[in-house]
Write a protein that holds these residues in place. Structure first.
Motif, PDB file in Angstrom:
ATOM      1  N   GLY A  18       0.824  -1.203   0.000  1.00 40.03           N
ATOM      2  CA  GLY A  18       0.000   0.000   0.000  1.00 40.03           C
ATOM      3  C   GLY A  18       0.852   1.243   0.000  1.00 40.03           C
ATOM      4  N   ASP A  19       0.193   2.368  -0.160  1.00 34.18           N
ATOM      5  CA  ASP A  19       0.858   3.669  -0.140  1.00 34.18           C
ATOM      6  C   ASP A  19      -0.243   4.724  -0.087  1.00 34.18           C
ATOM      7  OD1 ASP A  19       2.790   5.774  -0.411  1.00 34.18           O
ATOM      8  OD2 ASP A  19       4.085   4.383  -1.466  1.00 34.18           O
ATOM      9  N   ARG A  20       0.056   5.924  -0.549  1.00 34.99           N
ATOM     10  CA  ARG A  20      -0.940   6.995  -0.442  1.00 34.99           C
ATOM     11  C   ARG A  20      -2.077   6.813  -1.443  1.00 34.99           C
ATOM     12  NH1 ARG A  20       0.727  11.679   2.248  1.00 34.99           N
ATOM     13  NH2 ARG A  20      -0.419  12.990   0.803  1.00 34.99           N
ATOM     14  N   THR A  21      -1.764   6.762  -2.726  1.00 36.08           N
ATOM     15  CA  THR A  21      -2.823   6.661  -3.746  1.00 36.08           C
ATOM     16  C   THR A  21      -2.510   5.561  -4.736  1.00 36.08           C
ATOM     17  OG1 THR A  21      -1.829   8.206  -5.338  1.00 36.08           O
ATOM     18  CG2 THR A  21      -3.174   9.164  -3.572  1.00 36.08           C
TER      19      THR A  21
ATOM     20  N   ALA B  95      -3.730  -1.424   0.218  1.00 36.66           N
ATOM     21  CA  ALA B  95      -4.269  -0.361   1.079  1.00 36.66           C
ATOM     22  C   ALA B  95      -3.797   0.987   0.567  1.00 36.66           C
ATOM     23  CB  ALA B  95      -3.796  -0.576   2.518  1.00 36.66           C
ATOM     24  N   TRP B  96      -4.768   1.906   0.279  1.00 37.04           N
ATOM     25  CA  TRP B  96      -4.423   3.253  -0.194  1.00 37.04           C
ATOM     26  C   TRP B  96      -4.929   4.249   0.834  1.00 37.04           C
ATOM     27  CZ3 TRP B  96      -1.104   1.945  -3.547  1.00 37.04           C
ATOM     28  CH2 TRP B  96      -1.309   0.827  -4.360  1.00 37.04           C
ATOM     29  N   SER B  97      -4.013   4.918   1.504  1.00 33.95           N
ATOM     30  CA  SER B  97      -4.386   5.722   2.663  1.00 33.95           C
ATOM     31  C   SER B  97      -5.051   7.042   2.322  1.00 33.95           C
ATOM     32  CB  SER B  97      -3.154   5.985   3.526  1.00 33.95           C
ATOM     33  OG  SER B  97      -2.187   6.748   2.814  1.00 33.95           O
ATOM     34  N   ARG B  98      -4.935   7.508   1.075  1.00 36.12           N
ATOM     35  CA  ARG B  98      -5.497   8.810   0.723  1.00 36.12           C
ATOM     36  C   ARG B  98      -6.562   8.727  -0.368  1.00 36.12           C
ATOM     37  NH1 ARG B  98      -2.669   9.151   4.480  1.00 36.12           N
ATOM     38  NH2 ARG B  98      -1.229  10.830   5.106  1.00 36.12           N
ATOM     39  N   ASP B  99      -7.044   7.540  -0.662  1.00 34.77           N
ATOM     40  CA  ASP B  99      -8.013   7.395  -1.744  1.00 34.77           C
ATOM     41  C   ASP B  99      -9.459   7.431  -1.278  1.00 34.77           C
ATOM     42  OD1 ASP B  99      -6.345   7.422  -3.893  1.00 34.77           O
ATOM     43  OD2 ASP B  99      -6.284   5.252  -4.189  1.00 34.77           O
ATOM     44  N   GLY B 100      -9.686   7.560  -0.007  1.00 32.85           N
ATOM     45  CA  GLY B 100     -11.054   7.607   0.494  1.00 32.85           C
ATOM     46  C   GLY B 100     -11.145   8.514   1.703  1.00 32.85           C
TER      47      GLY B 100
ATOM     48  N   ALA C 255     -11.743   7.586   4.744  1.00 36.55           N
ATOM     49  CA  ALA C 255     -11.038   6.958   5.869  1.00 36.55           C
ATOM     50  C   ALA C 255      -9.682   6.442   5.397  1.00 36.55           C
ATOM     51  CB  ALA C 255     -11.868   5.811   6.431  1.00 36.55           C
ATOM     52  N   LYS C 256      -8.678   6.590   6.242  1.00 34.36           N
ATOM     53  CA  LYS C 256      -7.347   6.112   5.896  1.00 34.36           C
ATOM     54  C   LYS C 256      -7.228   4.616   6.193  1.00 34.36           C
ATOM     55  CE  LYS C 256      -5.051  10.537   6.748  1.00 34.36           C
ATOM     56  NZ  LYS C 256      -3.996  11.258   7.516  1.00 34.36           N
TER      57      LYS C 256
ATOM     58  N   ASP D 281      -4.382  -2.520   8.861  1.00 32.33           N
ATOM     59  CA  ASP D 281      -5.843  -2.632   8.898  1.00 32.33           C
ATOM     60  C   ASP D 281      -6.320  -3.842   8.096  1.00 32.33           C
ATOM     61  OD1 ASP D 281      -6.133  -0.213  10.402  1.00 32.33           O
ATOM     62  OD2 ASP D 281      -5.785   0.911   8.561  1.00 32.33           O
ATOM     63  N   LEU D 282      -5.638  -4.126   6.992  1.00 38.77           N
ATOM     64  CA  LEU D 282      -6.008  -5.292   6.180  1.00 38.77           C
ATOM     65  C   LEU D 282      -5.666  -6.589   6.905  1.00 38.77           C
ATOM     66  CD1 LEU D 282      -4.879  -4.132   2.616  1.00 38.77           C
ATOM     67  CD2 LEU D 282      -7.056  -3.766   3.792  1.00 38.77           C
ATOM     68  N   ILE D 283      -4.588  -6.590   7.665  1.00 41.37           N
ATOM     69  CA  ILE D 283      -4.244  -7.775   8.455  1.00 41.37           C
ATOM     70  C   ILE D 283      -5.362  -8.066   9.457  1.00 41.37           C
ATOM     71  CG2 ILE D 283      -2.641  -8.684  10.191  1.00 41.37           C
ATOM     72  CD1 ILE D 283      -0.430  -7.063   8.759  1.00 41.37           C
ATOM     73  N   ARG D 284      -5.842  -7.020  10.118  1.00 42.48           N
ATOM     74  CA  ARG D 284      -6.932  -7.200  11.086  1.00 42.48           C
ATOM     75  C   ARG D 284      -8.223  -7.625  10.374  1.00 42.48           C
ATOM     76  NH1 ARG D 284      -4.425  -2.352  13.121  1.00 42.48           N
ATOM     77  NH2 ARG D 284      -3.479  -2.720  15.177  1.00 42.48           N
ATOM     78  N   ARG D 285      -8.484  -7.047   9.195  1.00 40.66           N
ATOM     79  CA  ARG D 285      -9.711  -7.387   8.462  1.00 40.66           C
ATOM     80  C   ARG D 285      -9.746  -8.861   8.088  1.00 40.66           C
ATOM     81  NH1 ARG D 285      -9.947  -5.369   2.453  1.00 40.66           N
ATOM     82  NH2 ARG D 285      -8.664  -7.248   2.314  1.00 40.66           N
ATOM     83  N   ASP D 286      -8.603  -9.389   7.698  1.00 39.94           N
ATOM     84  CA  ASP D 286      -8.533 -10.785   7.260  1.00 39.94           C
ATOM     85  C   ASP D 286      -7.905 -11.668   8.344  1.00 39.94           C
ATOM     86  OD1 ASP D 286      -9.617 -10.142   4.757  1.00 39.94           O
ATOM     87  OD2 ASP D 286      -7.654  -9.600   3.957  1.00 39.94           O
ATOM     88  N   ALA D 287      -8.261 -11.380   9.590  1.00 38.36           N
ATOM     89  CA  ALA D 287      -7.619 -12.051  10.724  1.00 38.36           C
ATOM     90  C   ALA D 287      -7.738 -13.566  10.654  1.00 38.36           C
ATOM     91  CB  ALA D 287      -8.220 -11.539  12.032  1.00 38.36           C
TER      92      ALA D 287
END
Length: 577
Positions: A466-469, A495-500, A502-503, A508-514
Motif C-alpha cells: 500500500g501507499d498513499r494513492t 491499502a491506499w491511505s489517501r483514496d477515500g 477513511a485512511k 488494517d487489512l491484516i486485522r480485516r482478514d484475521a
C-alpha cells in the motif's frame, strides 16, 4: 669414500623388532632396513603422543544484536581477531541466550546495534527484555565484559540499546573491563581501538591461551568486494515508478554486476551498499557560506586534497555531529539543523581545515535489493524513493537517493558491495509466505516473487502492499497483477491511505482478514516485513499480536508466546530501518 647416511645408520642400530610378516617377500638386508625404518616411525609417533599438549585458546563468548548485518559481520571479525590474541570465541545472536546463561562465562563481548527509536534489534529483543526486567538474575563479578554499540548520531536515541545493555550488565554485578564504545555510522576507527584495548586489559591479557595463526582462521573467507573495497558497477537504466503529481518520487534502478574480473554475487533478500557522491550544487553552497573557493588544500587521513574534492566525495554535508559543535564552538545551535545552517549563521575562526575536521565521513547507503539473480543474471535492481523535505524554510534532499534519481545516468559507474542478509532470505520453496511491504518496502518481495516464479516454487504467496494513492503510488503494478493473474500470488491485499474518506493501512487489512491470516500461520506460513521500523513495522507487529489473540482465541500472554515462537523458528523476519 662415501659416508653412510646417518638416518640409515640409526635404523641399523635400532632394536631388533619384526614389523613385517614372516612370509613378507624380502631378503635379510631388506627386512633389516624396513624393520628399522618402521621402528623409527613408531618411536616418533610415541614421542608425539606423550608431548605436552598445546595450551588451548581461552573461551570467549561474542553476542550480537544486528538489524542490517553490520553487527553480525563485526562479531565474526572479532572472533578471528580474538583467536590471534589467545581466545577461542563463539559467536551468536543475543536472543540465543538468556541472561542467566552468562553466569558461567568469564569473558563476554557484546556488539549491540540500535534500531528504530532507540530499540534493540529483532534478534536482541528477548534478551534485552529479560536483562532489563526487575527480576533479572545477578551476574558474577568473574564475568568480564564490554559493549560495542552501533548507531547513528543524527537520531535522538543514539546507541540507546547499547547504553542500556552496558549499564544493566554492571548493575547486575558483571565487571566492565572497558567503557562501552558508542560508534556512529563511521565506526571503523573506534571499533579497531576498542577491540585492541579489550585484549590489552589485564582481565583478558592475563587469561589468554594459545594464539592461533591467521592462516588457520579461514573458515569464513573475506569476500572479494566489501564496503572498503567496493565493486565498480555500471548503471544500466533508471526509470521513474511513481506517477505524476505531488508526493514522493520513486525510481527503479538497474545496475550491471558484470565486469572485467570477478563478478559481484548476491541472493534475494540481501542489501546493496552504494557509495554516493555529493551534489555539486550543495558543495558550492557550503563553500559560499564558509567563504572559501574550494581550491584550498586540507589534510585528510588519505593525504592532502583540494577542499572542493573532499567535500564532493569524502564528507557528509548534512549531519551536525558533536565533533562539529566542538570544532566550530557552536554548542548553542538548534538541535535540528544541517551543516549549511551553521555556516550561514557564522562560525568564528573557521578555516578550511577546521571545517573538514568537524565533518562526518560520507557513508555508503544500504538498499534492499528488488531483483532475483535467477530472473536477472548479472544485474541488481533497486527501488529508491527520493528523499526531499523542508527544514528551516528550504528544501533538503537526501544524498544517495537523489544521486541515483537525478545525477547518475546510464553508463555511469558506481561503487557497490553486497550486505548479506543472513536472516532475510526467502524461506524454503514449499512454505506459505506472507509479505508485508508498503511503499518502497515492496523491494525485497519483488525479488522473492521473481525467484519463486523462476524456480517454480509451489508455496502459497500473500502480498500486503500500500501507499498513499493507487493512481500514483502503485509500484510495479503490471508485474504484481501479472503474478496475481498467473496464480503465483495467491492473495493480494492493497491499502491506499489517501483514496477515500477513511485512511487504510496494511495493518488494517491484516486485522480485516484475521481468520485467514491466522489460518496461514497454522499451515506453517512465514511472515516477512520490510519498511519503516518506528511506525509501520511497529503497527504491523501490534496487528499480528491482535490477530493471533483474536483468531487463535488466546489471551495476551499466550499470543505473545505464539509470536515469540514464530521469531525463534525464523518464521517472523523483518528488514526494517
Amino acid at each position: 669414500m662415501t659416508r653412510p647416511d646417518p638416518a640409515l645408520a640409526a635404523l641399523a642400530d635400532a632394536p631388533a623388532q619384526s614389523f613385517l610378516p614372516a612370509d613378507a617377500p624380502f631378503d635379510a638386508d631388506q627386512r633389516t632396513f624396513l624393520n628399522g625404518l618402521l621402528a623409527g616411525l613408531a618411536a616418533a609417533v610415541r614421542a608425539q603422543d606423550t608431548a605436552a599438549p598445546a595450551r588451548a585458546g581461552t573461551a570467549l563468548k561474542i553476542l550480537f544484536g544486528s538489524q542490517t548485518g553490520t553487527a553480525e559481520a563485526l562479531s565474526k571479525d572479532l572472533r578471528k581477531f580474538a583467536a590471534t590474541q589467545g581466545f577461542d570465541a563463539t559467536v551468536g545472536e543475543l536472543d540465543s541466550v538468556a541472561p542467566a546463561d552468562l553466569a558461567a562465562a568469564n569473558h563476554l563481548l557484546l556488539v549491540v546495534a540500535t534500531t528504530g527509536e532507540g530499540e534493540p534489534c529483532d534478534n536482541a529483543r528477548r534478551f534485552h527484555a529479560a536483562l532489563m526486567a526487575p527480576d533479572a538474575p545477578a551476574l558474577p563479578a568473574t564475568l568480564n565484559y564490554s559493549v560495542l554499540g552501533l548507531g547513528d548520531v543524527s537520531y535522538p536515541a543514539f546507541n540507546e540499546a547499547a547504553k542500556q545493555v552496558d549499564a544493566r550488565m554492571a548493575e547486575l554485578g558483571a565487571t566492565r573491563v572497558r567503557a562501552a564504545a558508542l560508534c556512529d555510522v563511521a565506526y571503523e576507527d573506534e571499533y579497531a581501538a576498542w577491540k585492541a584495548e579489550i585484549f590489552a586489559t589485564p582481565a583478558f591479557s592475563e587469561a589468554a591461551g594459545e594464539a592461533a595463526a591467521p592462516s588457520t582462521l579461514a573458515d569464513e573467507p573475506e569476500p572479494t568486494f566489501t564496503k572498503a573495497r567496493p565493486f565498480t558497477a555500471t548503471v544500466l537504466d533508471i526509470r521513474r515508478l511513481s506517477g505524476a503529481g505531488a508526493g514522493k518520487v520513486v525510481n527503479h534502478v538497474e545496475i550491471s554486476l558484470s565486469g572485467g574480473g570477478a563478478d559481484l554475487e548476491y541472493r534475494a533478500g540481501d542489501a546493496l551498499g552504494l557509495w554516493p557522491v555529493n551534489d555539486p550544487a550543495e558543495v558550492a553552497a557550503i563553500l559560499a557560506a564558509a567563504g572559501f573557493t574550494g581550491a584550498e588544500v586540507v589534510g585528510l587521513k588519505a593525504g592532502p586534497a583540494k577542499l572542493r574534492t573532499a567535500l564532493l566525495s569524502v564528507f557528509d554535508l548534512a549531519t551536525v555531529t558533536p565533533a562539529a559543535r566542538t570544532a566550530w564552538a557552536v554548542g548553542e545551535a538548534p538541535a535540528e539543523c544541517h551543516v549549511i545552517d551553521l555556516l550561514r549563521a557564522g562560525v568564528a575562526g573557521l578555516t578550511p581545515q577546521v571545517l573538514v575536521d568537524g565533518l562526518r565521513p560520507l557513508q555508503s547507503r544500504l538498499y534492499s535489493i528488488s531483483s532475483s539473480p535467477e530472473a536477472h543474471p548479472g544485474e541488481v535492481h533497486l527501488t529508491v524513493g527520493e528523499l526531499r523535505y523542508d527544514l528551516h524554510g528550504t528544501e533538503r534532499r537526501g544524498c544517495a537517493s537523489n544521486f541515483l534519481g537525478g545525477r547518475v545516468r546510464p553508463g555511469s559507474t558506481v561503487g557497490v558491495f553486497v550486505q548479506r542478509a543472513a536472516h532475510f532470505h526467502p524461506p524454503e520453496e514449499g512454505r506459505p509466505l506472507i509479505m508485508i511491504g508498503p511503499g518502497t518496502g515492496i523491494a525485497p518481495f519483488r525479488a522473492f516473487l521473481e525467484e519463486r516464479a523462476a524456480r517454480g516454487a509451489r508455496g502459497e504467496n500473500w502480498l500486503f502492499f500500500g501507499d498513499r494513492t493507487e493512481a500514483r503510488d502503485y509500484l510495479y503494478r503490471d508485474q504484481v497483477e501479472g503474478w496475481r493473474d498467473a496464480g503465483l500470488l495467491t492473495r493480494l491485499s492493497l491499502a491506499w491511505s489517501r483514496d477515500g474518506a477513511a485512511k487504510h493501512y496494511v495493518q488494517d487489512l491484516i486485522r480485516r482478514d484475521a481468520a485467514e491470516f491466522f489460518a496461514w500461520l497454522e499451515r506453517g506460513a512465514a511472515i516477512y516485513v520490510c519498511g519503516d521500523a518506528a511506525r509501520m513495522a511497529a503497527d504491523v507487529d501490534r496487528a499480528i499480536h491482535e490477530v493471533v489473540a483474536g483468531a487463535g482465541q488466546m489471551d495476551e500472554d499466550a499470543a505473545a508466546a505464539y509470536v515469540d515462537a514464530l521469531i525463534r523458528d525464523h518464521r517472523y523476519r523483518r528488514d526494517v530501518y
